[in-house]
Design a protein around this motif. Structure first.
Motif, PDB file in Angstrom:
ATOM      1  N   LEU A 108       0.820  -1.204   0.000  1.00 11.16           N
ATOM      2  CA  LEU A 108       0.000   0.000   0.000  1.00 11.16           C
ATOM      3  C   LEU A 108       0.855   1.255   0.000  1.00 11.16           C
ATOM      4  O   LEU A 108       0.454   2.290  -0.516  1.00 11.16           O
ATOM      5  CB  LEU A 108      -0.899   0.000   1.242  1.00 11.16           C
ATOM      6  N   ALA A 109       2.073   1.182   0.554  1.00 10.59           N
ATOM      7  CA  ALA A 109       2.914   2.366   0.670  1.00 10.59           C
ATOM      8  C   ALA A 109       3.593   2.717  -0.638  1.00 10.59           C
ATOM      9  O   ALA A 109       3.794   3.879  -0.952  1.00 10.59           O
ATOM     10  CB  ALA A 109       3.969   2.159   1.761  1.00 10.59           C
ATOM     11  N   VAL A 110       3.974   1.724  -1.443  1.00 15.04           N
ATOM     12  CA  VAL A 110       4.720   1.978  -2.668  1.00 15.04           C
ATOM     13  C   VAL A 110       3.962   2.866  -3.631  1.00 15.04           C
ATOM     14  O   VAL A 110       4.484   3.860  -4.114  1.00 15.04           O
ATOM     15  CB  VAL A 110       5.145   0.653  -3.315  1.00 15.04           C
ATOM     16  N   PRO A 111       2.679   2.577  -3.964  1.00 11.17           N
ATOM     17  CA  PRO A 111       1.979   3.461  -4.883  1.00 11.17           C
ATOM     18  C   PRO A 111       1.852   4.880  -4.359  1.00 11.17           C
ATOM     19  O   PRO A 111       1.853   5.834  -5.116  1.00 11.17           O
ATOM     20  CB  PRO A 111       0.598   2.811  -5.025  1.00 11.17           C
ATOM     21  N   ARG A 129       1.738   2.385 -13.710  1.00 11.24           N
ATOM     22  CA  ARG A 129       0.982   1.259 -14.286  1.00 11.24           C
ATOM     23  C   ARG A 129       1.922   0.188 -14.846  1.00 11.24           C
ATOM     24  O   ARG A 129       2.983   0.494 -15.391  1.00 11.24           O
ATOM     25  CB  ARG A 129       0.063   1.760 -15.402  1.00 11.24           C
ATOM     26  N   ASP A 130       1.478  -1.065 -14.713  1.00  9.88           N
ATOM     27  CA  ASP A 130       2.240  -2.188 -15.253  1.00  9.88           C
ATOM     28  C   ASP A 130       1.856  -2.525 -16.685  1.00  9.88           C
ATOM     29  O   ASP A 130       2.599  -3.229 -17.378  1.00  9.88           O
ATOM     30  CB  ASP A 130       2.032  -3.440 -14.379  1.00  9.88           C
ATOM     31  N   ASP A 131       0.707  -2.039 -17.136  1.00  8.75           N
ATOM     32  CA  ASP A 131       0.191  -2.426 -18.441  1.00  8.75           C
ATOM     33  C   ASP A 131       0.000  -1.244 -19.383  1.00  8.75           C
ATOM     34  O   ASP A 131      -0.685  -1.357 -20.401  1.00  8.75           O
ATOM     35  CB  ASP A 131      -1.155  -3.165 -18.282  1.00  8.75           C
ATOM     36  N   ALA A 132       0.570  -0.079 -19.043  1.00 11.02           N
ATOM     37  CA  ALA A 132       0.398   1.100 -19.899  1.00 11.02           C
ATOM     38  C   ALA A 132       1.588   2.038 -19.710  1.00 11.02           C
ATOM     39  O   ALA A 132       2.281   1.999 -18.685  1.00 11.02           O
ATOM     40  CB  ALA A 132      -0.909   1.833 -19.574  1.00 11.02           C
ATOM     41  N   LYS A 184       7.683   4.190 -19.930  1.00  7.32           N
ATOM     42  CA  LYS A 184       7.223   2.801 -19.857  1.00  7.32           C
ATOM     43  C   LYS A 184       7.108   2.327 -18.417  1.00  7.32           C
ATOM     44  O   LYS A 184       7.644   2.967 -17.491  1.00  7.32           O
ATOM     45  CB  LYS A 184       8.179   1.918 -20.649  1.00  7.32           C
ATOM     46  N   PRO A 185       6.417   1.208 -18.192  1.00  3.59           N
ATOM     47  CA  PRO A 185       6.300   0.666 -16.827  1.00  3.59           C
ATOM     48  C   PRO A 185       7.671   0.472 -16.187  1.00  3.59           C
ATOM     49  O   PRO A 185       8.613   0.011 -16.831  1.00  3.59           O
ATOM     50  CB  PRO A 185       5.585  -0.669 -17.041  1.00  3.59           C
ATOM     51  N   GLY A 186       7.760   0.864 -14.931  1.00  3.96           N
ATOM     52  CA  GLY A 186       9.016   0.728 -14.199  1.00  3.96           C
ATOM     53  C   GLY A 186      10.010   1.839 -14.480  1.00  3.96           C
ATOM     54  O   GLY A 186      11.149   1.772 -14.003  1.00  3.96           O
ATOM     55  N   TYR A 202      -2.207   8.149 -19.662  1.00  2.00           N
ATOM     56  CA  TYR A 202      -1.628   6.850 -20.009  1.00  2.00           C
ATOM     57  C   TYR A 202      -2.064   6.417 -21.404  1.00  2.00           C
ATOM     58  O   TYR A 202      -3.054   6.919 -21.957  1.00  2.00           O
ATOM     59  CB  TYR A 202      -2.023   5.798 -18.976  1.00  2.00           C
ATOM     60  N   SER A 203      -1.304   5.479 -21.960  1.00  4.63           N
ATOM     61  CA  SER A 203      -1.573   5.009 -23.320  1.00  4.63           C
ATOM     62  C   SER A 203      -2.940   4.337 -23.437  1.00  4.63           C
ATOM     63  O   SER A 203      -3.517   4.287 -24.530  1.00  4.63           O
ATOM     64  CB  SER A 203      -0.471   4.030 -23.759  1.00  4.63           C
ATOM     65  N   GLY A 204      -3.491   3.832 -22.346  1.00  5.67           N
ATOM     66  CA  GLY A 204      -4.820   3.218 -22.378  1.00  5.67           C
ATOM     67  C   GLY A 204      -5.952   4.218 -22.294  1.00  5.67           C
ATOM     68  O   GLY A 204      -7.128   3.836 -22.319  1.00  5.67           O
ATOM     69  N   GLY A 205      -5.626   5.513 -22.155  1.00  6.20           N
ATOM     70  CA  GLY A 205      -6.656   6.546 -22.075  1.00  6.20           C
ATOM     71  C   GLY A 205      -6.919   7.048 -20.673  1.00  6.20           C
ATOM     72  O   GLY A 205      -7.638   8.043 -20.489  1.00  6.20           O
ATOM     73  N   GLU A 206      -6.363   6.402 -19.674  1.00  7.04           N
ATOM     74  CA  GLU A 206      -6.576   6.831 -18.294  1.00  7.04           C
ATOM     75  C   GLU A 206      -5.852   8.161 -18.034  1.00  7.04           C
ATOM     76  O   GLU A 206      -4.719   8.362 -18.482  1.00  7.04           O
ATOM     77  CB  GLU A 206      -6.049   5.773 -17.322  1.00  7.04           C
ATOM     78  N   VAL A 207      -6.534   9.051 -17.318  1.00  7.28           N
ATOM     79  CA  VAL A 207      -5.944  10.331 -16.934  1.00  7.28           C
ATOM     80  C   VAL A 207      -5.952  10.429 -15.412  1.00  7.28           C
ATOM     81  O   VAL A 207      -7.017  10.339 -14.781  1.00  7.28           O
ATOM     82  CB  VAL A 207      -6.710  11.518 -17.546  1.00  7.28           C
ATOM     83  N   VAL A 208      -4.782  10.602 -14.831  1.00 10.66           N
ATOM     84  CA  VAL A 208      -4.652  10.743 -13.382  1.00 10.66           C
ATOM     85  C   VAL A 208      -4.328  12.200 -13.085  1.00 10.66           C
ATOM     86  O   VAL A 208      -3.372  12.762 -13.631  1.00 10.66           O
ATOM     87  CB  VAL A 208      -3.553   9.832 -12.815  1.00 10.66           C
ATOM     88  N   LYS A 209      -5.125  12.830 -12.224  1.00  7.66           N
ATOM     89  CA  LYS A 209      -4.934  14.237 -11.887  1.00  7.66           C
ATOM     90  C   LYS A 209      -4.248  14.355 -10.520  1.00  7.66           C
ATOM     91  O   LYS A 209      -4.799  13.935  -9.503  1.00  7.66           O
ATOM     92  CB  LYS A 209      -6.284  14.964 -11.877  1.00  7.66           C
ATOM     93  N   TRP A 210      -3.051  14.927 -10.554  1.00  2.11           N
ATOM     94  CA  TRP A 210      -2.322  15.214  -9.326  1.00  2.11           C
ATOM     95  C   TRP A 210      -2.594  16.675  -8.989  1.00  2.11           C
ATOM     96  O   TRP A 210      -1.859  17.569  -9.409  1.00  2.11           O
ATOM     97  CB  TRP A 210      -0.833  14.966  -9.523  1.00  2.11           C
TER      98      TRP A 210
END
Length: 245
Positions: A21-24, A52-55, A116-118, A145-153
């Motif tokens: 839980l802490a890493v993310p 992400r691991d897949d995008a 890329k992931p990692g 992200y390449s899958g279309g996801e948008v994360v707002k910080w």
């Protein structure tokens, strides 16, 4: 004794869960370095890790403050990425030492590349003049992200100091230290050494030249004496020859 392995297993599972839980929570967009002095100019890097691991991350959009606008903003090119700097009209003019500021950079967008992931990437920005009437600047950021996801910080710092779920990149401003802007430089011209520190130059007497001159004088006088003696002999010889027998 059978309860020990069970207890150890429970502790191991709890530790793994807490780490998971802490890493993310640590993998968010940040400003580096996280502090700068008020009233000056600075260079920072927006550090963007891929969660992400897949995008892959394909776009980063950073919003600049309009309540404390920055008159000068320049970006460093990042290979493989396109950058677009957007300027906009401010809600109200802001007085600066360069005059009233009515427009400023409101957004910088990097796109076209991949994180890329990692992996992570840093996007460098030079900016100033930093305000003197606030102790922080907040830069809400969107990560696509390449899958279309948008994360707002975009979460503002909390009043109690705890970290919000998706904190916006934050640059803390500290008071300028005394003497800033008056950096002394060493003089390029070397200073003259003190008279007492330099070894005195010995007075050199031309001994060889004096000896040579004395030797020449002695030879000259000796030669003159020989000539006078020879003349005397000749005169004496002639006188003897002229005497009557």
């Amino acid at each position: 004794m059978p309860t020990f392995p069970r207890t150890a297993g429970v502790l191991a599972a709890a530790t793994a869960l807490s780490l998971g839980l802490a890493v993310p929570a640590l993998a968010h967009v940040t400003v580096n370095p996280g502090t700068a002095e008020q009233g000056g100019f600075t260079k920072v890097a927006f550090r963007v890790p891929n969660e992400r691991d897949d995008a892959s991350t394909t776009k980063i959009e950073v919003s600049f403050p309009v309540d404390h606008p920055l008159a000068f903003v320049s970006v460093k090119p990042v290979p493989g990425w396109e950058v677009k700097v957007t300027e906009g009209k401010l809600p109200k003019p802001v007085k600066t030492e360069y005059g009233d500021l009515t427009e400023a950079v409101t957004k910088v967008v990097w796109s076209g590349g991949q994180i890329k992931p990692g992996q992570f990437q840093e996007f460098e920005v030079s900016m100033g003049q930093l305000p003197t009437d606030t102790d922080r600047l907040v830069f809400p950021t969107s990560q696509t992200y390449s899958g279309g996801e948008v994360v707002k910080w975009a979460d503002e710092p909390t009043a109690d100091g705890t970290e919000p779920e998706r904190p916006a990149p934050l640059l803390k401003l500290t008071p300028a230290t005394a003497g800033d802007g008056h950096h002394g430089t060493a003089s390029s011209a070397p200073s003259a050494p003190a008279a007492s520190s330099a070894p005195a130059t010995p007075s050199v007497t031309p001994v060889a030249a004096s000896a040579s001159a004395a030797d020449g004088t002695a030879r000259l006088l000796g030669g003159a004496g020989l000539v006078v003696g020879a003349i005397g002999l000749v005169v004496g010889f002639l006188g003897l020859r002229r005497r009557p027998s």
